[in-house]
Write a protein that holds these residues in place. Structure first.
Motif, PDB file in Angstrom:
ATOM      1  N   SER D  89      85.241  47.542  70.597  1.00 55.47           N
ATOM      2  CA  SER D  89      84.676  48.850  70.195  1.00 55.47           C
ATOM      3  C   SER D  89      84.322  48.869  68.703  1.00 55.47           C
ATOM      4  CB  SER D  89      85.728  49.937  70.451  1.00 55.47           C
ATOM      5  OG  SER D  89      86.852  49.671  69.606  1.00 55.47           O
ATOM      6  N   ARG D  90      84.692  47.799  67.986  1.00 55.83           N
ATOM      7  CA  ARG D  90      84.536  47.859  66.519  1.00 55.83           C
ATOM      8  C   ARG D  90      83.074  47.956  66.094  1.00 55.83           C
ATOM      9  NH1 ARG D  90      88.920  43.401  64.903  1.00 55.83           N
ATOM     10  NH2 ARG D  90      90.819  44.575  65.334  1.00 55.83           N
ATOM     11  N   ALA D  91      82.170  47.299  66.866  1.00 55.92           N
ATOM     12  CA  ALA D  91      80.748  47.371  66.484  1.00 55.92           C
ATOM     13  C   ALA D  91      80.277  48.834  66.582  1.00 55.92           C
ATOM     14  CB  ALA D  91      79.923  46.478  67.401  1.00 55.92           C
ATOM     15  N   SER D  92      80.702  49.513  67.640  1.00 56.31           N
ATOM     16  CA  SER D  92      80.275  50.920  67.800  1.00 56.31           C
ATOM     17  C   SER D  92      80.839  51.767  66.655  1.00 56.31           C
ATOM     18  CB  SER D  92      80.797  51.458  69.130  1.00 56.31           C
ATOM     19  OG  SER D  92      80.701  50.458  70.122  1.00 56.31           O
ATOM     20  N   MET D  93      82.126  51.526  66.325  1.00 55.87           N
ATOM     21  CA  MET D  93      82.710  52.313  65.223  1.00 55.87           C
ATOM     22  C   MET D  93      81.960  51.991  63.928  1.00 55.87           C
ATOM     23  SD  MET D  93      86.762  52.662  65.838  1.00 55.87           S
ATOM     24  CE  MET D  93      87.210  50.930  65.814  1.00 55.87           C
ATOM     25  N   GLY D  94      81.585  50.723  63.775  1.00 58.10           N
ATOM     26  CA  GLY D  94      80.826  50.316  62.584  1.00 58.10           C
ATOM     27  C   GLY D  94      79.527  51.094  62.478  1.00 58.10           C
ATOM     28  N   PHE D  95      78.856  51.278  63.625  1.00 58.53           N
ATOM     29  CA  PHE D  95      77.573  52.006  63.613  1.00 58.53           C
ATOM     30  C   PHE D  95      77.807  53.471  63.249  1.00 58.53           C
ATOM     31  CE2 PHE D  95      73.214  52.771  64.646  1.00 58.53           C
ATOM     32  CZ  PHE D  95      73.205  54.096  65.055  1.00 58.53           C
ATOM     33  N   LEU D  96      78.810  54.093  63.921  1.00 62.52           N
ATOM     34  CA  LEU D  96      79.117  55.527  63.671  1.00 62.52           C
ATOM     35  C   LEU D  96      79.401  55.735  62.189  1.00 62.52           C
ATOM     36  CD1 LEU D  96      81.494  56.941  66.465  1.00 62.52           C
ATOM     37  CD2 LEU D  96      79.518  58.060  65.429  1.00 62.52           C
ATOM     38  N   VAL D  97      80.240  54.850  61.661  1.00 62.77           N
ATOM     39  CA  VAL D  97      80.678  54.995  60.274  1.00 62.77           C
ATOM     40  C   VAL D  97      79.513  54.718  59.322  1.00 62.77           C
ATOM     41  CG1 VAL D  97      81.915  53.521  58.654  1.00 62.77           C
ATOM     42  CG2 VAL D  97      83.146  54.651  60.496  1.00 62.77           C
TER      43      VAL D  97
END
Lengths: 252, 273, 208, 198
Positions: D89-97
């Protein structure tokens, strides 16, 4: 292809920030000396967790209900500090979360704190409670039922600040809070043992763990804020004598 | 004796507060209400700038949390805009807003006789808050496909006349401390910004009104009651102002009592040890 | 594998952020639409994170029901209300009359009453927290009382109070709040800078 | 009939929430848990509607295939329900952030720094302007963390007093809105539920 008006000075500020950041972080790597004004809130967080362990009660953490913004980033660094302390002293932390985006990130920080303390199996996802719009009701319900011994509120706080502070005051819990939302600062200033006002939340991370990155940014922010203060003085004097050259420059 | 004053059970204070605030709701006393210059200037900002047919955004961005303070404001200011003949486009980025947008649409139809789709429009909820307004600034047609009721927007003459946010004269935002609205909307050249907020949100928005980024700014229940007085239509806000006066008197009394108890016991202990 | 775990998230953050930042400064044809699209994707991801959050709550309460924990009744209340709102919301859409009924009878009263409790908490804060322990607390209290004296009843027999309150509001209050805004602006920007460049990854599992 | 049931349920929940003021009790606990279910239910429904309009709609009707990217990134978030695959999920969190950080950075420097500093550049012709500029500068120095010299310390102290005046003023100013919130609920209980007065 062209430069958008009104973003010239804006870019100058960003470039100045990056320049001072690089200089200050490399100087810290070389000399290792740094001075950050003592923020007593940091010690109070540790004191609160210590009291909770003595009394065998949990501590409560909330980000408030405001939309996801940089205040939550500062709250993350304070949370990882508090979570590591909780993992070390086996203190239970209950988190009330209103925003969906914060759930995966909070989960990652708590999971990491327990694994770094060598207790990965003690990580309990049930204490990370996503509540959406009902955050405030669930928060004061939890604070009262669990008789929390310490209450920490950092992030984009709205009216839940006075709720959390006064509810936890009934347990006479130790309370530390911080936000940049000016409309809530009075309630935490009046009710908490110690507070972080806006930028202090970000500087706290540098005081807790001065890494080159954090020292670099605190110095960069400081130097540009000082420049802005000087600009306010010069600008006001110039305007008094009729020249708005500086204002026009800043609007380039 | 002073010891007791220092440890009053707060629940007693709560009971006194409820009695004094509820009493005037049943038997209004009619205490006087001064109108602040800020509300007068905000009224003038609409009175002078809005002409027949001007396009105006009306942001209905409050949830039940702020209904008591902001619904009277929406009715007073929205009514003023309707009387000036403005063409109103309502929208909301706060989830609770759809209720009030729908309810005020009925008011515009019944009391002001405006025709939906020609004189005013209701746009649906869009998440992302600041990101939603960024999208409105850059590409409003891309963001909204259907209206609040799920009907396609291309069927309405008013929507087809709009090409971008630049066609609008003013953006009236009724919301709690919406700096997430002001930052993106301040990019649209020539768009007048007007905000009605709750009293607790006033300090966040005060610097933006003081710096001239906003041409109008009314605050809280008092702002709503004052605006009602200026438009000549008294409503909910005016009715509750007596409770305000008594409530404030009590809070000041409790601050004094709290300090009195604190000082006397401290002096008492000081003389003892 | 290592790239996917640690470097990819930082690359995604950097690319997404730089597109938006670049579009702020420079007019490159086509960049505007890409940047607006990315901002809109933010909204899409937030909706998925929402479902994730709701999943956590359902898991939490299902565990309580399965383990027959003491206040399991409350878990039935939560899951029951959640199910009713989702089913009616999807079937009847938020504009439907049944959903409006649910909104008026449950969500509206709970939200507005929860906010109304602030009157009680402000009352106990006035009595408990506004005690003059030091010079700063004294200034806090006096300034609060001067502001409260501007309300109708006091303004009638002390006509100067609205002007005093207006002065406090326009000058020291706006000055103080502007300082907080200015003082915080750089911390916000600096923090965002560290995240965009991947120097701050606390929330992504890599420490700084 | 439905109207009266609605008013009675609303009154029951209103009094349930207020009961916390006396003591945390089962009536409040019931209202709290119903609130959790209702608010998450509403968030889910508006979230689904949003997804339909902004992601699934354009993908299916206007076949914008690139919408698959945000949808895929969104689904990756569900990996957090497992321990082993949570890292996905880290890539998605990276995008959100990343997107949030970019929007915040630009807005913060423009609206919160430059426009506010420019607005503080006032002609020092009136006493109020002089006081305003001096107080703003003093309060801004409070947010300097690396200043060591003594004179700055005194200015920062004055700055803290200015902040306390501002906080006190905001507290005093907020009392009105808090009371009006309660009067709103009291009006509901008195006039719509008990139907007295009016």
């Amino acid at each position: 292809m062209g430069f958008k008006t009104g973003s010239g000075f804006h870019l100058l500020v960003l470039i100045a920030y990056i320049a001072i950041f690089v200089y200050a972080s490399s100087r810290f790597r070389r000399t290792g000396e740094v001075y950050v004004r003592e923020l007593e809130g940091v010690k109070k967080i540790e004191e609160g967790i210590g009291r909770a362990v003595e009394m065998g009660r949990p501590v409560h953490w909330s980000y408030g209900t405001g939309a996801f913004d940089a205040q939550h980033m500062a709250a993350f660094s304070l949370l990882s500090y508090a979570a590591k302390l909780c993992a070390q002293y086996d203190c239970r932390m209950i988190l009330s979360i209103a925003l969906p985006e914060l759930v995966p990130m909070t989960d990652e920080i708590i999971r990491k704190a327990y694994s770094e303390a060598g207790k990965p199996n003690q990580y309990n996802p049930d204490d990370i409670r996503f509540l959406g719009g009902s955050h405030n009701a669930a928060m004061i319900g939890t604070i009262a039922r669990e008789k929390v011994a310490a209450n920490f509120m950092f992030g984009s706080l709205f009216y839940e600040s006075v709720l959390g502070v006064e509810a936890a005051a009934m347990n006479n819990a130790i309370q530390v809070a911080g936000t940049a939302n000016t409309h809530q600062l009075p309630f935490i200033a009046a009710g908490c043992d110690s507070i972080f006002i806006g930028a202090e939340m970000f500087a706290a991370a540098t005081q807790i763990e001065p890494t080159p990155v954090r020292v670099g940014s605190t110095y960069a922010e400081d130097w540009i804020t000082r420049t802005m203060v000087v600009l306010m003085i010069i600008g006001s004097l110039m305007v008094t004598f009729g020249s708005d050259a500086l204002i026009r420059l800043m609007k380039l | 004796m002073w010891e007791k004053l220092n440890q009053i059970d707060v629940r007693i204070l709560y009971v006194i507060m409820v009695i004094l605030v509820v009493f005037p709701l049943l038997k209004p006393i009619g205490l006087p209400l001064p109108i602040s210059t800020q509300t007068k200037n905000s009224y003038q900002a609409i009175e002078e700038n809005i002409k027949e047919g001007d396009l105006v955004f009306l942001g209905v961005d409050f949830s039940p949390l702020q209904e008591a303070e902001l619904w009277p404001q929406l009715v007073a200011v929205g009514g003023h805009l309707a009387n000036k003949g403005a063409r109103i486009v309502m929208l909301h980025v706060v989830p609770g807003g759809f209720r009030y947008e729908g309810r005020f649409a009925d008011v515009l139809k019944s009391e002001y006789g405006l025709e939906y789709g020609v004189d005013f429009l209701c746009l649906p909820f869009s998440a992302g808050r600041e990101a939603a307004f960024e999208a409105i600034v850059h590409d409003i047609k891309g963001l909204y496909k259907v209206d609040l009721y799920g009907e396609s927007l291309t069927g309405y003459p008013l929507w087809n006349e709009i090409s971008s946010a630049k066609d609008f004269k003013m953006f009236v935002e009724i919301a709690d401390a919406p700096d997430w609205w002001l930052r993106p909307m301040s990019q649209v050249p020539g768009l007048l910004l007007w905000n009605g907020t709750v009293a607790s949100g006033a300090s966040t928005m005060a610097p933006f009104y003081q710096s001239g980024q906003m041409c109008g700014f009314i605050v809280g229940m008092a702002g709503g009651a004052e605006y009602e007085a200026l438009t000549g239509k008294t409503g909910l806000a005016t009715g509750a102002m007596d409770s305000q006066s008594l409530g404030h008197a009590l809070i000041i009394l409790f601050v004094v009592v709290g300090n009195l108890g604190y000082y006397m016991t401290k002096r008492g202990n000081a003389s003892v040890n | 594998m290592q790239f996917l775990k640690n470097q990819l998230p930082v690359v995604v953050t950097f690319v997404a952020a730089v597109t938006i930042v670049l579009n702020f400064y420079v007019d490159i044809p086509g960049l505007e639409t890409v940047s607006n699209e990315l901002v809109r994707w933010n909204v899409v991801l937030a909706a998925f994170a929402l479902i994730l959050g709701i999943g956590n709550i359902i898991k939490l309460h299902l565990k309580k029901i399965v383990r027959h924990e003491p206040d399991v009744f409350y878990s039935y209340v939560t899951l029951g209300t959640l199910a009713v709102f989702i089913i009616v919301g999807v079937v009847d859409t938020t504009e439907g009359s049944t959903y409006q009924w649910l909104w008026d009878s449950i969500l509206l009263p709970l939200e507005s009453t929860m906010y109304a409790t602030t009157m009680f908490f402000i009352t106990s804060a006035a009595y408990r927290a506004f005690r003059v322990k030091n010079a700063y607390a004294a200034v806090l209290m006096v300034s609060a009382i001067l502001m409260m004296l501007r309300v109708g009843i006091f303004a009638s027999f002390m006509p100067f109070t609205p002007d005093v309150a207006a002065w406090i509001w326009d000058i020291p209050n706006t000055a103080g709040m502007r300082a907080v805004v200015v003082g915080t602006a750089l911390s916000l920007a600096g923090n965002a800078f560290r995240i965009i460049t991947g120097l701050e990854r606390g929330h992504l599992g890599g420490g700084t | 009939m439905a109207a009266t049931l609605s008013v009675w349920l609303a009154a029951f929940l209103t009094l349930g929430v207020f009961s916390w003021m006396y003591k945390e009790n089962p009536w409040f606990h019931f209202a709290e848990n119903m609130y959790i279910g209702a608010s998450l239910g509403h968030l889910a429904v508006t979230g689904f509607q949003n997804l339909k309009e902004i992601a699934v709609g354009p993908l299916v009707n206007e076949n914008k295939y690139y919408m698959l990217i945000p949808i895929l990134l969104g689904m990756l978030l569900f990996s957090r329900w497992t321990d082993k695959y949570a890292w996905m999920s880290r890539a998605s969190m990276g995008f959100l952030v990343g997107t949030t950080a970019a929007v915040v950075m630009m807005g913060a420097i423009r609206a919160q720094l430059i426009q506010q500093v420019v607005a503080t550049m006032m002609p020092l012709t009136s006493i109020n302007n002089v006081i305003f500029v001096v107080l703003t500068i003093a309060a801004t120095t409070y947010f300097l963390f690396t200043m060591r010299n003594k004179s700055a310390q005194k200015v920062m102290d004055l700055g803290k007093y200015v902040l306390m005046v501002a906080f006190g003023a905001t507290f005093g100013n907020t009392v009105m809105s808090r009371i009006s919130l309660f009067t709103g609920r009291a009006q509901f209980l008195l006039f719509q539920w008990l139907k007295i007065g009016q």
